[in-house]
Design an enzyme around this catalytic site. Structure first.
Site, PDB file in Angstrom:
ATOM      1  CG  HIS A   3     -19.087   7.860   3.742  1.00 39.55           C
ATOM      2  ND1 HIS A   3     -18.560   6.752   3.231  1.00 39.55           N
ATOM      3  CD2 HIS A   3     -19.840   7.250   4.711  1.00 39.55           C
ATOM      4  CE1 HIS A   3     -18.966   5.614   3.905  1.00 39.55           C
ATOM      5  NE2 HIS A   3     -20.034   5.826   4.834  1.00 39.55           N
ATOM      6  NE  ARG A  51      -3.515  -0.073   2.687  1.00 41.92           N
ATOM      7  CZ  ARG A  51      -4.784  -0.333   1.908  1.00 41.92           C
ATOM      8  NH1 ARG A  51      -5.154   0.598   1.274  1.00 41.92           N
ATOM      9  NH2 ARG A  51      -5.302  -1.424   2.129  1.00 41.92           N
ATOM     10  CD  GLU A  70     -23.178  10.733  -2.980  1.00 39.51           C
ATOM     11  OE1 GLU A  70     -22.027  10.506  -3.390  1.00 39.51           O
ATOM     12  OE2 GLU A  70     -23.706   9.377  -2.643  1.00 39.51           O
TER      13      GLU A  70
END
Ligand code: GRF
Length: 218
Positions: free
Chosen positions: A106, A62, A171
């Protein structure tokens, strides 16, 4: 002129909403995806925006992926980095690098339902109100100072798809608004980690609630 880099992983409809908002004083410097097949790349390209892919599958660790991503982002020297459906967890070092200039959206009213499958969780939990949150990103998953939220009703007939569509429409309203406030230098994080929007009353700024839908049988 301030510059923005937008990170996507898929269809990119939030990125599209931000591009279409033509925010004064802002330029979308690049759209970067971790997936070569992300649908949003075609939209960005067609609108003359530089695109890049930093494929996470090409990096075993990562931290390697985050370093490659940061190098790609930094080559555009952005004032703001916008996560728009970017489906990778980011390392603390990455988050720290962009602290105060990294926004995420989110699909829930945080702190409710962090993580995945938020619409399913909302239906299963039986909440009557659901929504979306734009927030500054901190090291913890789906947390960080909240910039704006939009609430929608959860209707008895809803399934994940109908609820997701109702939230997504919100959103597309609140993300361009949050980006505009950032670009205008109006977002201030206070010493308790809360966001104040300069020059806008909090009751106007913090939450946008559309009218309840009517016509349901039960
Ligand atoms: C949105 O619901 C966003 O809130 C979530 O992932 C979805 C991305 O949709 N993080 P899109 O790629 O912006 O269309």
């Amino acid at each position: 002129m301030k510059s923005i880099v937008i990170l996507i992983s898929g269809r990119g409809s939030n990125m599209e909403a931000i591009v279409r908002a033509r925010i004064p004083g802002a330029r979308i410097a690049a759209v970067i995806s971790n997936r070569p097949a992300a649908g949003g790349l075609a939209f960005a390209h067609a609108h003359g925006i530089a695109t890049a892919v930093v494929d996470h599958t090409a990096h075993a660790e990562r931290t390697d992926f985050d370093a490659a991503l940061a190098a790609c982002i930094d080559s555009h020297a952005p004032d703001l980095v916008v996560l728009a459906g970017f489906m990778r967890l980011l390392s603390p070092a990455f988050v720290q690098r962009y602290e105060g200039r990294l926004l995420n959206i989110h699909p829930s009213l945080l702190p409710a339902f962090p993580g995945l499958h938020t619409h399913r969780q909302a239906i299963e939990t039986g909440v009557r109100v659901h929504g979306a949150t734009v927030h500054f990103v901190t090291a913890a998953l789906d947390s960080g100072p909240i910039v704006i939220q939009a609430a929608v009703p959860v209707l008895p007939a809803d399934d994940e798809a109908t609820l997701a569509a109702r939230v997504l429409a919100q959103e597309h309203r609140i993300y361009p608004q949050a980006v505009r406030w950032f670009i205008d230098g109006r977002l201030v994080i206070d010493d308790r980690g809360r966001v104040r929007v300069r020059g806008v009353r909090l009751d106007e700024a913090g939450c946008t609630v559309p009218p309840l839908e009517t016509g349901e049988a039960d």
